[in-house]
Design an enzyme around this catalytic site. Structure first.
Site, PDB file in Angstrom:
ATOM      1  N   ASN A  23      71.341 107.549  76.520  1.00 14.06           N
ATOM      2  CA  ASN A  23      71.578 108.903  75.795  1.00 14.06           C
ATOM      3  C   ASN A  23      70.366 109.468  74.980  1.00 14.06           C
ATOM      4  OD1 ASN A  23      72.276 111.270  74.650  1.00 14.06           O
ATOM      5  ND2 ASN A  23      74.351 110.511  74.017  1.00 14.06           N
ATOM      6  N   GLU A  38      80.610 106.104  75.835  1.00 17.63           N
ATOM      7  CA  GLU A  38      79.433 106.476  75.340  1.00 17.63           C
ATOM      8  C   GLU A  38      79.505 104.336  76.054  1.00 17.63           C
ATOM      9  OE1 GLU A  38      76.673 108.402  73.413  1.00 17.63           O
ATOM     10  OE2 GLU A  38      78.983 109.402  72.281  1.00 17.63           O
ATOM     11  N   CYS A  81      73.685 112.236  67.620  1.00 19.88           N
ATOM     12  CA  CYS A  81      75.106 112.588  66.965  1.00 19.88           C
ATOM     13  C   CYS A  81      75.564 111.516  66.212  1.00 19.88           C
ATOM     14  CB  CYS A  81      75.876 112.235  68.149  1.00 19.88           C
ATOM     15  SG  CYS A  81      77.957 112.766  68.525  1.00 19.88           S
ATOM     16  N   ASN A  83      77.430 116.499  70.269  1.00 17.32           N
ATOM     17  CA  ASN A  83      79.119 116.681  70.560  1.00 17.32           C
ATOM     18  C   ASN A  83      79.846 116.066  70.225  1.00 17.32           C
ATOM     19  OD1 ASN A  83      78.047 117.932  73.801  1.00 17.32           O
ATOM     20  ND2 ASN A  83      76.833 117.248  73.076  1.00 17.32           N
ATOM     21  N   LYS A 135      69.768 107.053  72.261  1.00 21.69           N
ATOM     22  CA  LYS A 135      70.439 106.757  70.891  1.00 21.69           C
ATOM     23  C   LYS A 135      70.715 105.987  70.588  1.00 21.69           C
ATOM     24  CE  LYS A 135      75.659 108.569  70.195  1.00 21.69           C
ATOM     25  NZ  LYS A 135      75.920 109.272  70.697  1.00 21.69           N
TER      26      LYS A 135
END
Lengths: 308, 308
Positions: free
Chosen positions: A106, A142, A168, A193, A123
């Site tokens: 990500n 995820e 995030c 998100n 990420k």
């Protein structure tokens, strides 16, 4: 005064069947808007090219991979780079990255004003779970579709400032801001998100979740004397509400600009990087005040070790 | 439900010539008030027995030492311990500690409900400076009169909960909460003497400083799923305003009780330690989500190392 006019490009929902080309058209419209307001840097949300696909359980790896980019710039994103170069505006946006070795991240990238990629972040703090969870109101996979980022939290010099990124859920972890703060970061760019609902706790309504989101970003900004630009996706995506709440936070931890809608919306603010100096030289002068000899647990243990 | 009724004993100003016996009388009145409201733990501010003497430049070490306690409980504080034992109420309070070896610390202790000392903390993050600073509106000589705490950030089991302490400026450092969080802390008790004015920045008014104080405590609570009880001194002390702002923060980062005055005031709240569980098991389940391999700078470097 080292001013960078920054555009936080909040995006409304991206439905599952919305083609990337159409999404990129929306991003181009936001980019034009920001450039027209004098921005030289535009930040888009996490996974800005597609719906937040980790809410869907998928078993076919080809289907999973269809949400990923094999190259950036690539076919879908080239118009964005071309227009950014023409407008002389740097961009940063999130996308699902599939490497030539078949690894999934990500990811968020940062360009300079000539559309050259100057930085890439993957990420680190993946929330959620990796198997189907029947107890949740909806899935958050995820940990299934991505592996944790392997690049740490680097910073880059660009436009006369020191810039870093995170994504995030990373924003909830003070370690993230601190690792960048220890490299003198002046601007943290991040996208999210975030569902309006906690899939494991109904009572946690959107107001509380917006509070948490703002709390962690304002604290991270203050405690490291850095600008933080937090860019959301909002609206009802595939039937699931995202909480929006795009904000720009100054190095004293105050929100100086915020989105008013949950759709595509440009939030522009002229950010003076010199405003970071006071905090970095006084109350958060790390060299003078930090006592690392008492912080060992932070790196020596991952989970909790209870006292006897 | 593991409920502990906690009293946050905010104190108004203590003038330079106010004898300790008189201050202890005020503390006793607060203690009675809390016990009457069912509290089994009462937390007093930093340096709760005296004025905040680090605002004064002193060259005579005997004068400096006169602000310190050579033993606790000692002559001045014994009535506090005696009454707490009789009321079956645990206490925690801050004082200047002079050890038999002649070392000086800014210290806070915690007792059980039988008035036995169960924990001691020595302030790690000393703010301010160690020489006279002509450029400041007033002095803040903590780095002169104290040495940094040498006990780290331990936690203790008491009243069925896991408790830790920190003091004043410590609360601004996310490392502090995290080191305790990694030991499963459920209640952080801290006191402060925070001037209403930034001695180096006039524009930072009391409202902004209260915001910062609340920001760091609410973030620390949320990010570690722990209760935080922050107890202030307020009022005009020796001509210098302190900002008050005593709060109790729940493990979701919400302020659930706060002082309304800047004087002696008891703020009582029934704190359910089980409320820490949700955060610790989900979003801040450290074992599942932390990635210590990317945090190395936090313990390997004290100050900023700028990128090339």
């Amino acid at each position: 005064m080292r001013e960078i006019v920054i555009g936080a490009a909040q995006m409304g929902a991206i439905q599952r069947d919305e083609p990337r080309a159409q999404v990129v058209d929306r991003m181009l419209a936001l980019l034009e808007d920001a450039a027209g307001q004098g921005a030289t840097l535009v930040v888009f949300p996490e996974l800005s090219l597609t719906t937040f696909f980790p809410r869907w359980w998928m078993e076919d790896q080809a289907e999973v991979d269809s949400w990923f980019e094999r190259e950036v710039p690539g076919e879908a994103t080239r118009p964005l780079f071309d227009r950014a170069r023409a407008l002389h505006v740097a961009i940063s946006f999130g996308y699902a990255e599939l490497t030539p070795e078949g690894r999934h991240f990500n990811t968020q990238i940062l360009t300079d004003r000539e559309a050259n990629v100057v930085g890439k972040y993957r990420k680190v703090h993946l929330p959620g779970h990796d198997e189907y969870d029947q107890e949740r109101a909806f899935q958050h996979l995820e940990k299934r579709y991505f592996e944790p980022g392997d690049l740490g939290f680097p910073v880059w010099r660009s436009q006369g400032a020191i810039m870093g990124m995170c994504i995030c859920n990373d924003r909830r972890w003070p370690e993230v801001y601190r690792v960048m703060g220890l490299q003198g970061v002046e601007l943290v760019m991040l996208g999210y998100n975030t569902p309006s609902v906690n899939s494991q706790m109904k009572a946690e309504d959107e107001t509380k979740r917006l509070y948490h989101s703002e709390l962690v970003m304002t604290a991270g900004a203050y405690q490291n004397a850095t600008w933080v630009v937090g860019v959301a996706k909002g609206g009802i995506e595939d039937g699931h509400p995202l909480m929006a709440g795009t904000i720009i936070v100054d190095p004293n931890g105050f929100v100086v600009a915020r989105a008013r809608t949950d759709g595509d919306e440009m939030v522009v603010h002229a950010c003076d990087m010199d405003a970071c100096d006071f905090g970095k030289k006084t109350i958060f002068d790390f060299a003078r005040h930090r006592r690392v000899e008492h912080y060992k647990r932070i790196t020596e243990q991952t989970g909790v070790i209870l006292p006897e």
